[in-house]
Design a protein around this motif. Structure first.
Motif, PDB file in Angstrom:
ATOM      1  N   THR A 179     -80.465  -6.615   2.875  1.00 36.26           N
ATOM      2  CA  THR A 179     -81.003  -7.727   3.675  1.00 36.26           C
ATOM      3  C   THR A 179     -80.365  -7.728   5.053  1.00 36.26           C
ATOM      4  O   THR A 179     -79.281  -7.169   5.268  1.00 36.26           O
ATOM      5  CB  THR A 179     -80.737  -9.061   2.965  1.00 36.26           C
ATOM      6  OG1 THR A 179     -79.325  -9.214   2.803  1.00 36.26           O
ATOM      7  CG2 THR A 179     -81.425  -9.112   1.612  1.00 36.26           C
ATOM      8  N   GLN A 180     -81.002  -8.389   5.976  1.00 33.40           N
ATOM      9  CA  GLN A 180     -80.516  -8.383   7.361  1.00 33.40           C
ATOM     10  C   GLN A 180     -79.200  -9.127   7.492  1.00 33.40           C
ATOM     11  O   GLN A 180     -78.348  -8.762   8.296  1.00 33.40           O
ATOM     12  CB  GLN A 180     -81.572  -9.026   8.277  1.00 33.40           C
ATOM     13  CG  GLN A 180     -82.883  -8.221   8.355  1.00 33.40           C
ATOM     14  CD  GLN A 180     -83.884  -8.873   9.289  1.00 33.40           C
ATOM     15  OE1 GLN A 180     -83.646  -9.980   9.773  1.00 33.40           O
ATOM     16  NE2 GLN A 180     -84.991  -8.177   9.546  1.00 33.40           N
ATOM     17  N   ASP A 181     -79.014 -10.167   6.718  1.00 31.32           N
ATOM     18  CA  ASP A 181     -77.777 -10.959   6.819  1.00 31.32           C
ATOM     19  C   ASP A 181     -77.198 -11.151   5.412  1.00 31.32           C
ATOM     20  O   ASP A 181     -77.343 -12.197   4.787  1.00 31.32           O
ATOM     21  CB  ASP A 181     -78.069 -12.323   7.445  1.00 31.32           C
ATOM     22  CG  ASP A 181     -76.781 -13.074   7.781  1.00 31.32           C
ATOM     23  OD1 ASP A 181     -75.685 -12.459   7.630  1.00 31.32           O
ATOM     24  OD2 ASP A 181     -76.859 -14.245   8.163  1.00 31.32           O
ATOM     25  N   PRO A 182     -76.550 -10.078   4.838  1.00 32.52           N
ATOM     26  CA  PRO A 182     -76.050 -10.194   3.458  1.00 32.52           C
ATOM     27  C   PRO A 182     -74.935 -11.205   3.316  1.00 32.52           C
ATOM     28  O   PRO A 182     -74.711 -11.727   2.229  1.00 32.52           O
ATOM     29  CB  PRO A 182     -75.556  -8.765   3.152  1.00 32.52           C
ATOM     30  CG  PRO A 182     -75.288  -8.162   4.489  1.00 32.52           C
ATOM     31  CD  PRO A 182     -76.284  -8.758   5.431  1.00 32.52           C
ATOM     32  N   LEU A 183     -74.196 -11.484   4.394  1.00 33.02           N
ATOM     33  CA  LEU A 183     -73.081 -12.425   4.259  1.00 33.02           C
ATOM     34  C   LEU A 183     -73.581 -13.844   4.031  1.00 33.02           C
ATOM     35  O   LEU A 183     -72.931 -14.656   3.357  1.00 33.02           O
ATOM     36  CB  LEU A 183     -72.181 -12.363   5.491  1.00 33.02           C
ATOM     37  CG  LEU A 183     -71.474 -11.032   5.738  1.00 33.02           C
ATOM     38  CD1 LEU A 183     -70.659 -11.092   7.029  1.00 33.02           C
ATOM     39  CD2 LEU A 183     -70.556 -10.713   4.558  1.00 33.02           C
ATOM     40  N   ASN A 184     -74.729 -14.183   4.596  1.00 29.84           N
ATOM     41  CA  ASN A 184     -75.235 -15.556   4.459  1.00 29.84           C
ATOM     42  C   ASN A 184     -76.352 -15.663   3.424  1.00 29.84           C
ATOM     43  O   ASN A 184     -76.941 -16.728   3.240  1.00 29.84           O
ATOM     44  CB  ASN A 184     -75.770 -16.056   5.809  1.00 29.84           C
ATOM     45  CG  ASN A 184     -74.653 -16.135   6.857  1.00 29.84           C
ATOM     46  OD1 ASN A 184     -73.535 -16.520   6.520  1.00 29.84           O
ATOM     47  ND2 ASN A 184     -74.931 -15.764   8.093  1.00 29.84           N
ATOM     48  N   SER A 185     -76.663 -14.573   2.760  1.00 28.08           N
ATOM     49  CA  SER A 185     -77.718 -14.611   1.743  1.00 28.08           C
ATOM     50  C   SER A 185     -77.166 -15.131   0.426  1.00 28.08           C
ATOM     51  O   SER A 185     -75.979 -14.967   0.121  1.00 28.08           O
ATOM     52  CB  SER A 185     -78.287 -13.208   1.544  1.00 28.08           C
ATOM     53  OG  SER A 185     -78.853 -12.734   2.746  1.00 28.08           O
TER      54      SER A 185
END
Length: 828
Positions: A179-185
Motif C-alpha cells: 500500500t502507499q502508506d503502510p505505516l498509517n494503514s
C-alpha cells in the motif's frame, strides 16, 4: 531366681505401661496424618495435572503465534496472485507445517483458513481425518469469526469418537506492505492459522498418576459425558445429574466433597481445565479406613518389638558388664596362639580388665617385633637388602594371580652382570660385593613408580626388584600393556649401568644382559616365566652382551620392527625411495579439476610397498616427520610448477601437515621458499590439518597459521567430524576449508545419521564462510547428493585413484577423462 529374671520382673512392667499409652497416642496422630496426607496427595495431584494442561495449552498458544509470525506464513497470507500463491509458495508452506508436526508430537493437524472459513492449506498426521474443507457453518468457526483477541482456544469433539482435542487459532491480521502508506494503514484479516492439539498427554498422565490403590481421575464435559477415563469402557458414559450438580460449584477448590460415586462413599475434588473440560478426582473412603487399620497394626507391632528389644537389651547389658570382656580376652589369647601378634582388643575400660588388656597388647607387640626381624632374615638378601629368591617367587605368584584375574599382562626381566667373575678374580670379592650393592641401588633408582605401582602388589621397588643370587637380579613388572613397555624399562636399565662405578681409586665399567618373558604369552607359572626369561638372557649374551632379548621371537620382532622401520625410513629419505601420488579434487557443480592432494608413498626395495599408517607413526615418534614433511611440501610445489609450465593445470596442491611440524618447524619460511622457488601463487598451496592435530598445538601456532592464511595460503581442516573440535574453537581457527571424512560419505545414502552429519558439516561450512570438500566419493549418486547439498569440491575413486606424477600427467592431458568426469557429475 537368677539376677536376669529379677531385673526383668521389676523393669518390664514399668516400661510396658507407658509404652502402651504412647502407642495409642501415636496411633491417633498417625491416623489423622494419614487422612491429611491422602487429601493433600489428591489435591496436589489434581493441581499438577491442571497445571500440566495449562502449560501445554499456553505453549500451544505461544507456538501458534510463532507459526503465524513466520515470514513464509505472512508472505503466503499477503500474496493474492493465485499462481504464485499455490504453485510456488504452498509446497514450501506445507513443508514448513510438516516440520512443525514432527517437532511437536502432540499436534495432529495444522490448517490455514480463509476469512470465509474455506480450508486453504492443511497438513495432518495420517491418523487425523479431514471432515470437510468448508468450515464456515461449524460452531468452531462461528465462534472464531467473532473473536477479537489474539489467540482463540476451542474444545472440539472428534466426530465418531468420544475423544476431544484443542483447536488453537490465531487470526492473521496483516498490513499489506504494497500500500502507499503502510505505516498509517490498518491491518486486515487475511485468514486464520489453526493448530489441532491432541490431549494424549492428559491420558498418559492420568494413567500414570494414581491416588492410593483405587483412586483415579477422569475428565468430563459440561453435560457430564466422560471424555477421559483410565477404564476405556467408561468413555462416553455420563455421571449422574445429582453428582454433577453437587460438584459444579466446587471447581478449583481445595475442599474435598464427600459423595457417592458408583455406589461407593468417596471423596471428590474438581479442577476446571478449560471451558467444556472439568477434571474430577475420586478417592474411596475405604482406603482411608484401610490405612488406619494398617497404622493400628503397625503401632501394635512397634510396641511389641520395643518390649522384645528392651528385654534383649537388658540381657546384652548384663553380658557387657562381665561376660563379653572376658570372652574378648579369651579370643585375643587364641589369636596370639595362632600367630596373629597384633590382635584387636576392643576394650577401653580403665578397671582391672583394661590393665589386663594393656599387658596382653605389650606382649603381642614384642612378639611381632621379633617375628619381623626373623622374616627379614628369611626373605631378604643380606648384602643388598633386596628381596631374595624365595620372596621373588612368592611375589611373582601373587602378580600372576592378579594378572590372570584381570586378564592383564606382566613381564619378568632376568638381569645378569657381564664379566662379573672377572671383577671378582681381578679385584677381589670385596669390590665385587660393592659392585653388587651399587648395582642394586641403581636398579632401585631407575625403576620409576609408574612402571610398577599396582593396587595389590607392593608399592615400593624392593617389592619387585630381587637378587636371586650371585650377580643375577630379577625385575617384576606387574602391569604392562605391550612388549614395548618392558623394552623401555630394559633400555633404561642398560643405560643406567653403562656409567662407570667408582670404588676408591678403582673405576669399573660394567654392563648387563637382560632376558624378558611375558605373561601369559611365554608361560603361566612362576618357574616357566623365570626359566624363559633366563633363557632369553643367555640369548642376549650370545648377541654380544649389553642388550636385551625377548624369549618369544614374535615379540622380539614386534619390538625390533619400530627400530627397523625407523632405520629404513632414514635410508629412504637419503636414497630417494619416497614418492608422491596425487588425487584430483573437482568442483562439484562443473566437474572441473581445481586441486590435487599429494599423498606420500614408500616403496621399500626389500619389503615392497609400506602403508602410510605403518611408517607415519614411526616418523612422528622418531622426529623424522620434520624432514619428511618438508620434503613433501617442496616436492609437491615443484611438481605443480612443472604441470603449470606445461599448461596442464591451474589448480592448487594440498599436503598434509602433522602437529609436530606445526610446533617444531618454521612452516611460514618453508612455505614462502616453496612459493618463491616454483613461481606459485599463495592460493595454489593448501595445508591440511586434522582435528586431532589441532587439539595438540600450542596457542601461538594459531598465529603462524593465520599469518599464512593472510598471505593467501589455504588452511583446510581434514577429517572433520572425527575429532573433538568445538564450534567455538572452529570459529577462532584461521581455516578456509572443511574436509568431510570418507567414513561419513560412504554410508550417507543408506544411513540417516551419516547423512545428517554430512548436511550439518556443509551447513556449518557455509555459515562460517568456509569452502567444503567431501572425501571418498565413489558413486555418481554420492556425487549428486553432495552437489545438491551445496558441497564445493569432491574427491574419491569416482573421479580417480591416487596416481603417481607420470600417470597424473597423462590424466591431466586426457581431455576425454575430464569430459567424462564432468558428464558424470552433470548427469547424476
Amino acid at each position: 531366681m537368677r539376677l536376669h529374671a529379677k531385673v526383668l520382673l521389676v523393669v518390664v512392667p514399668l516400661a510396658v505401661i507407658p509404652l502402651m499409652i504412647l502407642g495409642w497416642l501415636a496411633y491417633e496422630q498417625l491416623r489423622s496424618t494419614a487422612v491429611e496426607r491422602s487429601s493433600s496427595q489428591m489435591t496436589t495431584l489434581m493441581d499438577q495435572m491442571a497445571r500440566n494442561f495449562q502449560v501445554h495449552r499456553d505453549v500451544a498458544k505461544a507456538n501458534v503465534k510463532l507459526f503465524a509470525d513466520a515470514s513464509l506464513m505472512r508472505a503466503y497470507a499477503l500474496t493474492e496472485d493465485e499462481e504464485e500463491r499455490y504453485a510456488l509458495m504452498l509446497p514450501s508452506l506445507l513443508k514448513l507445517f510438516s516440520s512443525y508436526l514432527r517437532a511437536y508430537p502432540d499436534y495432529t493437524e495444522i490448517r490455514y483458513l480463509l476469512p470465509d472459513g474455506y480450508e486453504d492449506a492443511r497438513v495432518a498426521l495420517a491418523s487425523a481425518s479431514n471432515f470437510g474443507e468448508e468450515e464456515g457453518d461449524t460452531p468452531f468457526f462461528q465462534k472464531l469469526s467473532q473473536f477479537e483477541g489474539e489467540t482463540f482456544v476451542w474444545v472440539t469433539p472428534t466426530p465418531g469418537s468420544s475423544a476431544v482435542s484443542l483447536q488453537i487459532a490465531r487470526p492473521m491480521r496483516l498490513i499489506d506492505p504494497t500500500t502507499q502508506d503502510p505505516l498509517n494503514s490498518k491491518p486486515t484479516l487475511r485468514g486464520y492459522l489453526v493448530v489441532t492439539m491432541g490431549l494424549g498427554f492428559m491420558v498418559e498422565q492420568m494413567a500414570a498418576s494414581r491416588i492410593g490403590e483405587d483412586g483415579h481421575t477422569l475428565i468430563i464435559n459440561d453435560d457430564g459425558t466422560i471424555l477421559f477415563h483410565q477404564d476405556r469402557s467408561r468413555l462416553g458414559q455420563k455421571i449422574p445429574e445429582s453428582l454433577l450438580s453437587r460438584i459444579s460449584g466446587t471447581e478449583n477448590s481445595e475442599q474435598l466433597v464427600p459423595a457417592s460415586y458408583q455406589q461407593e462413599a468417596s471423596l471428590l475434588a474438581t479442577r476446571r481445565l478449560h471451558e467444556g473440560l472439568l477434571m474430577i478426582g475420586v478417592l474411596p473412603e475405604r482406603e482411608l479406613l484401610k490405612e488406619s487399620q494398617q497404622l493400628g497394626t503397625t503401632v501394635a507391632w512397634i510396641i511389641l518389638g520395643t518390649v522384645v528389644l528392651m528385654i534383649v537389651g537388658l540381657f546384652i547389658s548384663m553380658n557387657l558388664l562381665m561376660v563379653r570382656p572376658l570372652q574378648t580376652l579369651m579370643r585375643a589369647i587364641r589369636e596370639i596362639g595362632h600367630g596373629n601378634l597384633s590382635p584387636r582388643i576392643a576394650l577401653s575400660s580403665r578397671d582391672e580388665l583394661g590393665q589386663l588388656v594393656q599387658s596382653f597388647q605389650e606382649m603381642a607387640g614384642n612378639l611381632d617385633t621379633s617375628r619381623t626381624r626373623i622374616e627379614r632374615l628369611a626373605y631378604h638378601d643380606s648384602l643388598t637388602g633386596l628381596p631374595n629368591r624365595f620372596r621373588a617367587h612368592e611375589t611373582l605368584r601373587r602378580m600372576i594371580s592378579l594378572a590372570r584375574r584381570e586378564d592383564g599382562k606382566m613381564a619378568v626381566l632376568f638381569l645378569d652382570l657381564d664379566n662379573f667373575k672377572r671383577v671378582n678374580d681381578s679385584l677381589g670379592h670385596q669390590v665385587g660385593d660393592l659392585l653388587l650393592k651399587e648395582t642394586a641401588a641403581r636398579l632401585t633408582s631407575v625403576l620409576r613408580m609408574e612402571d610398577v605401582v599396582h593396587p595389590e602388589v607392593p608399592q615400593n621397588t624392593s617389592g619387585i626388584l630381587a637378587r636371586l643370587g650371585g650377580d643375577e637380579f630379577v625385575i617384576l613388572l606387574p602391569k604392562v600393556d605391550s612388549s614395548q613397555d618392558a623394552a623401555k624399562v630394559a633400555s633404561r636399565i642398560l643405560d643406567a649401568l653403562k656409567a662407570p662405578f667408582h670404588f676408591g681409586h678403582e673405576e669399573i665399567y660394567s654392563s648387563s644382559s637382560i632376558g624378558i618373558s611375558l605373561f601369559p604369552d611365554d608361560g603361566t607359572g612362576v618357574d616357566d616365566l623365570i626359566k624363559r626369561a633366563d633363557a632369553a638372557m643367555y640369548q642376549a649374551k650370545e648377541q654380544g652382551r649389553n642388550n636385551f632379548q625377548f624369549y618369544s621371537a614374535t615379540y622380539n620382532r614386534a619390538a625390533l620392527e619400530h627400530i627397523s622401520l625407523e632405520a629404513g625410513l632414514r635410508r629412504a629419505l637419503s636414497n630417494d625411495e619416497l614418492e608422491l601420488y596425487y588425487q584430483p579434487l573437482v568442483q562439484a557443480c562443473t566437474g572441473k579439476v581445481v586441486g590435487l592432494e599429494a599423498l606420500l608413498r614408500w616403496n621399500d626395495p626389500r619389503e615392497g610397498a609400506i602403508a602410510p599408517d605403518r611408517f607415519i607413526p614411526v616418523a612422528e615418534d622418531s622426529g623424522l616427520i620434520l624432514p619428511l614433511g618438508e620434503w613433501v611440501i617442496r616436492e609437491a610445489g615443484r611438481q605443480l610448477s612443472v604441470w603449470q609450465a606445461a599448461g596442464l593445470s591451474n589448480a592448487c596442491v594440498s599436503v598434509n601437515v602433522s602437529a609436530i611440524q606445526l610446533q617444531r618447524q618454521d612452516l611460514v619460511a618453508i612455505v614462502d621458499d616453496v612459493l618463491e622457488e616454483n613461481g606459485l601463487n599463495p592460493w595454489q598451496l593448501e595445508l591440511e590439518i586434522t582435528e586431532t592435530a589441532l587439539m595438540k598445538i600450542r596457542p601461538e601456532v594459531i598465529g603462524y597459521l593465520d599469518k599464512m592464511r593472510q598471505k593467501g595460503v589455504t588452511i583446510s581442516l581434514d577429517d572433520f567430524g572425527t575429532g573433538y573440535s568445538s564450534l567455538s574453537l572452529l570459529q577462532e581457527l584461521p581455516i578456509s576449508k572443511l574436509k568431510i571424512d570418507k567414513s561419513f560419505v560412504r554410508d550417507m545414502l543408506i544411513d540417516p545419521k551419516d547423512a545428517a552429519i554430512v548436511s550439518a558439516v556443509l551447513f556449518i561450512a557455509k555459515s562460517l564462510g568456509l569452502s567444503s570438500t567431501a572425501e571418498g566419493v565413489e558413486t555418481p549418486e554420492q556425487a549428486a547428493y553432495l552437489a545438491s547439498e551445496g558441497c564445493d569440491q569432491l574427491q574419491g575413486y569416482l573421479l580417480s585413484r591416487p596416481l603417481p606424477a607420470a600417470e597424473m600427467t597423462r590424466f591431466l592431458k586426457s581431455r576425454k577423462a575430464l569430459d567424462l568426469l564432468k558428464s558424470t557429475l552433470q548427469v547424476s
